[in-house]
Scaffold this motif. Structure first.
Motif, PDB file in Angstrom:
ATOM      1  N   ALA A 118     -37.127  24.813   5.942  1.00  0.00           N
ATOM      2  CA  ALA A 118     -37.074  23.353   6.101  1.00  0.00           C
ATOM      3  C   ALA A 118     -36.754  23.001   7.548  1.00  0.00           C
ATOM      4  N   SER A 119     -35.849  23.744   8.155  1.00  0.00           N
ATOM      5  CA  SER A 119     -35.490  23.491   9.552  1.00  0.00           C
ATOM      6  C   SER A 119     -36.680  23.783  10.464  1.00  0.00           C
ATOM      7  N   ASN A 120     -37.419  24.847  10.179  1.00  0.00           N
ATOM      8  CA  ASN A 120     -38.597  25.167  10.985  1.00  0.00           C
ATOM      9  C   ASN A 120     -39.637  24.067  10.887  1.00  0.00           C
ATOM     10  N   TYR A 121     -39.863  23.543   9.666  1.00  0.00           N
ATOM     11  CA  TYR A 121     -40.829  22.450   9.503  1.00  0.00           C
ATOM     12  C   TYR A 121     -40.375  21.226  10.277  1.00  0.00           C
ATOM     13  N   SER A 122     -39.073  20.945  10.302  1.00  0.00           N
ATOM     14  CA  SER A 122     -38.553  19.797  11.061  1.00  0.00           C
ATOM     15  C   SER A 122     -38.828  19.976  12.544  1.00  0.00           C
ATOM     16  N   VAL A 123     -38.674  21.192  13.041  1.00  0.00           N
ATOM     17  CA  VAL A 123     -38.928  21.453  14.464  1.00  0.00           C
ATOM     18  C   VAL A 123     -40.411  21.270  14.763  1.00  0.00           C
ATOM     19  N   VAL A 127     -41.917  18.571  17.382  1.00  0.00           N
ATOM     20  CA  VAL A 127     -42.780  18.970  18.502  1.00  0.00           C
ATOM     21  C   VAL A 127     -44.094  18.187  18.438  1.00  0.00           C
ATOM     22  N   ALA A 128     -44.642  18.026  17.214  1.00  0.00           N
ATOM     23  CA  ALA A 128     -45.895  17.273  17.065  1.00  0.00           C
ATOM     24  C   ALA A 128     -45.692  15.808  17.474  1.00  0.00           C
ATOM     25  N   VAL A 129     -44.575  15.200  17.079  1.00  0.00           N
ATOM     26  CA  VAL A 129     -44.297  13.794  17.461  1.00  0.00           C
ATOM     27  C   VAL A 129     -44.130  13.692  18.971  1.00  0.00           C
TER      28      VAL A 129
END
Length: 147
Positions: A118-123, A127-129
């Motif tokens: 979940a933390s990796n997906y948040s990162v 990064v995409a934003v």
């Protein structure tokens, strides 16, 4: 001249242990000994009888010694088995505690893995934003040149 007796349990040429051979000889001597039915015993027969009794006494003492050694060995083996049994019980309980600890650590690791994903997906999303915002700023700067 008397020779030293062989060690107890030693095999003879016939394959019988020495103790069994001597017991057999003593039995045969007793069978051949005169029954004493009225005939006077000679000095030779008394000496043979005394010799047979002496051998019987020696065999008896050797057998008592062997039984004593057997009992000592049995007692030592029993103590060793009791000690080994206690060690096995202790090892089993330690192994059970280790298995329980590994299972608990496995559950905690599963939870940490899910949180890490979940933390990796948040990162990745952050990064995409940030990349999208940067591209928007670049487009605005480029478009403002033409205005």
């Amino acid at each position: 001249a008397k020779t030293a007796p062989p060690r107890p349990g030693a095999s003879t040429a016939g394959g019988l242990p020495d103790v069994a051979r001597r017991a057999s000889e003593a039995t045969l001597r007793r069978r051949r000994a005169p029954d004493g039915g009225g005939s006077p015993r000679t000095a030779g027969s008394r000496a043979a009888l005394q010799s047979a009794e002496f051998e019987r006494d020696q065999l008896t003492s050797e057998m008592l010694e062997l039984v004593s050694q057997l009992k000592t060995n049995f007692t030592a083996m029993n103590e060793q088995l009791v000690s080994d049994n206690a060690l096995l019980d202790e090892t089993t309980s330690t192994l059970d505690r280790n298995v329980a600890s590994v299972e608990q650590n496995q559950r905690v690791l599963g939870t940490v893995t899910k949180r890490s994903r979940a933390s990796n997906y948040s990162v990745y999303i952050a990064v995409a934003v940030a990349l999208a915002v940067w591209m928007g700023v670049v487009v605005l700067i480029y478009a403002s040149r033409f205005l």
